[in-house]
Design a protein around this motif. Structure first.
Motif, PDB file in Angstrom:
ATOM      1  N   THR A 224      31.297  63.684  46.881  1.00 18.17           N
ATOM      2  CA  THR A 224      30.340  63.103  45.940  1.00 18.17           C
ATOM      3  C   THR A 224      29.190  62.494  46.725  1.00 18.17           C
ATOM      4  O   THR A 224      29.433  61.785  47.717  1.00 18.17           O
ATOM      5  CB  THR A 224      31.019  61.968  45.130  1.00 18.17           C
ATOM      6  N   ALA A 225      27.969  62.776  46.275  1.00 18.89           N
ATOM      7  CA  ALA A 225      26.806  62.202  46.960  1.00 18.89           C
ATOM      8  C   ALA A 225      26.827  60.688  46.810  1.00 18.89           C
ATOM      9  O   ALA A 225      27.243  60.167  45.764  1.00 18.89           O
ATOM     10  CB  ALA A 225      25.529  62.776  46.371  1.00 18.89           C
ATOM     11  N   ARG A 226      26.430  59.988  47.864  1.00 22.41           N
ATOM     12  CA  ARG A 226      26.367  58.531  47.792  1.00 22.41           C
ATOM     13  C   ARG A 226      25.293  58.144  46.772  1.00 22.41           C
ATOM     14  O   ARG A 226      24.212  58.734  46.763  1.00 22.41           O
ATOM     15  CB  ARG A 226      26.000  57.994  49.177  1.00 22.41           C
ATOM     16  N   PRO A 227      25.571  57.168  45.873  1.00 30.28           N
ATOM     17  CA  PRO A 227      24.532  56.813  44.889  1.00 30.28           C
ATOM     18  C   PRO A 227      23.298  56.251  45.590  1.00 30.28           C
ATOM     19  O   PRO A 227      23.419  55.641  46.657  1.00 30.28           O
ATOM     20  CB  PRO A 227      25.209  55.735  44.027  1.00 30.28           C
ATOM     21  N   PRO A 228      22.108  56.489  45.006  1.00 30.26           N
ATOM     22  CA  PRO A 228      20.904  55.969  45.660  1.00 30.26           C
ATOM     23  C   PRO A 228      20.952  54.447  45.741  1.00 30.26           C
ATOM     24  O   PRO A 228      21.598  53.796  44.915  1.00 30.26           O
ATOM     25  CB  PRO A 228      19.769  56.449  44.750  1.00 30.26           C
TER      26      PRO A 228
END
Ligand SMILES: Cc1cc2nc3c(=O)[nH]c(=O)nc-3n(C[C@H](O)[C@H](O)[C@H](O)COP(=O)(O)OP(=O)(O)OC[C@H]3O[C@@H](n4cnc5c(N)ncnc54)[C@H](O)[C@@H]3O)c2cc1C
Length: 256
Positions: A224-228
Motif C-alpha cells: 500500500t502506498a504511504r498516505p501523503p
C-alpha cells in the motif's frame, strides 16, 4: 550487477506484487557502480592481464546495465535473461548468477555491490559464495589486492576490521570505496565493439522450475502506498502562551 528501477522516476508493482521491472525506467544499481569501479581499479593496478566481466540477471532492458559497465571500462558483458526468471527471490537469483559464473569460468574475484538499491537484501553475495564454494569478504570500505591476496577494511558500528583473504573469493564493496567514474565519450564508443553475450536458462543448465515467483520462499501479499503527508500543526506564540501551548500539544501526543 543488478538492473533496478530508477528511484527518481515512477516505480510500480505488478498485479502479483512483484516490482515492475519492465514498464519503468531502469538503470545499473548505483551501489553496483562502486563494484565496477573497484574492479576497474584492480585491473589498472595489476601487472598481468585482467579481464573484467560485467554480469547481470534481469529482463531484456537490463542489458543497459551491462552496457553501462562496458562504457565505464569492463572488457566483456554477460546478460542472463529468460521469462521464467521474473519474480525470482534471492535463492533463485543467486542460483542463476552462480551457474552463469560457472559457465563464464570461476574468476579470481566475484565482485558485488553492498546491496541493490531496490530490495537492499545484501544477501546475494553471501549466497553466491556458498553456491560457488568460495570464501566471502563482504562490505569492504577499502580494497587492496596484491597478487592473489586481498585485504579489506570493513567498518562496523563499534570497530573497524581489517580482513585478509586469498583469491578466489567473493567480495562485496560499499559506497565508501570511492566515487565511481563516468563513462567517457571514448569509453562509450569503445563499448559498442566489446563482446556482450546473452544467456538463457538452458545455456547455463538451470531448470525453469527452479526459478520464478512460483517457487520463491517468500511472497509479498500486499503493498500500500504511504498516505501523503498531512499539514503539520502550527503552535503560535501569542501573548507569551507559546510555551504552554507547545507543552500541551506534546503531552496530547504523549511525546512528553
Ligand atoms: C518491492 C519488492 C518486492 C519483492 N518481492 C519479493 C517476493 O515476493 N518474494 C521474494 O522472494 N523476493 C521478493 N523480492 C526480492 C527480489 O527478488 C530481490 O530483488 C532479489 O532476489 C535480489 O535480492 P536483492 O535485490 O536484495 O540483492 P542484494 O542481496 O541486496 O544484492 C547485493 C548484490 O548482489 C548482486 N546482485 C543482486 N541481484 C543481482 C542480479 N539480478 N544480477 C546481478 N547481480 C545481482 C549485486 O552486486 C548487488 O549489489 C522483492 C523485492 C522488492 C524490491
Amino acid at each position: 550487477m543488478k538492473y533496478v528501477p530508477d528511484a527518481t522516476a515512477d516505480r510500480r508493482f505488478e498485479s502479483d506484487n512483484t516490482v515492475d521491472r519492465v514498464g519503468v525506467d531502469g538503470l545499473l544499481s548505483e551501489l553496483d557502480e562502486y563494484a565496477v569501479e573497484q574492479a576497474l581499479q584492480i585491473k589498472e593496478k595489476a601487472d598481468g592481464d585482467v579481464t573484467v566481466t560485467a554480469l547481470c540477471v534481469g529482463p531484456e532492458k537490463a542489458v543497459d546495465a551491462v552496457r553501462k559497465a562496458l562504457q565505464m571500462g569492463a572488457d566483456q558483458g554477460v546478460h542472463v535473461t529468460d521469462e521464467a526468471i521474473a519474480g525470482s527471490d534471492y535463492i533463485a537469483t543467486s542460483l542463476v548468477l552462480a551457474k552463469a559464473i560457472e559457465k563464464i569460468g570461476i574468476p579470481d574475484l566475484v565482485m558485488c555491490g553492498m546491496a541493490s538499491t531496490d530490495a537492499s537484501g545484501s544477501v546475494v553475495p553471501a549466497m553466491l559464495a556458498e553456491r560457488l564454494d568460495l570464501p566471502q569478504v563482504t562490505f569492504a570500505a577499502v580494497v587492496e589486492t596484491q597478487g592473489d591476496q586481498v585485504r579489506v577494511k570493513r567498518d562496523g558500528d563499534i570497530a573497524t576490521e581489517v580482513i585478509g583473504g586469498t583469491m578466489p573469493l567473493v567480495l562485496s564493496v560499499t559506497d565508501q570505496t570511492g566515487e565511481a567514474r563516468y563513462p567517457s565519450f571514448k569509453g562509450i564508443m569503445a563499448a559498442k565493439k566489446k563482446p556482450l553475450e546473452t544467456y538463457s536458462l538452458s545455456d547455463i543448465g538451470v531448470d525453469p522450475a527452479q526459478v520464478g515467483l512460483s517457487v520463491a520462499w517468500s511472497s509479498v501479499e500486499d503493498a500500500t502506498a504511504r498516505p501523503p503527508r498531512t499539514a503539520g500543526e502550527i503552535v503560535k506564540d501569542e501573548d507569551g502562551s507559546g510555551a504552554s501551548a507547545l507543552t500541551e500539544f506534546l503531552v496530547s501526543k504523549k511525546f512528553i
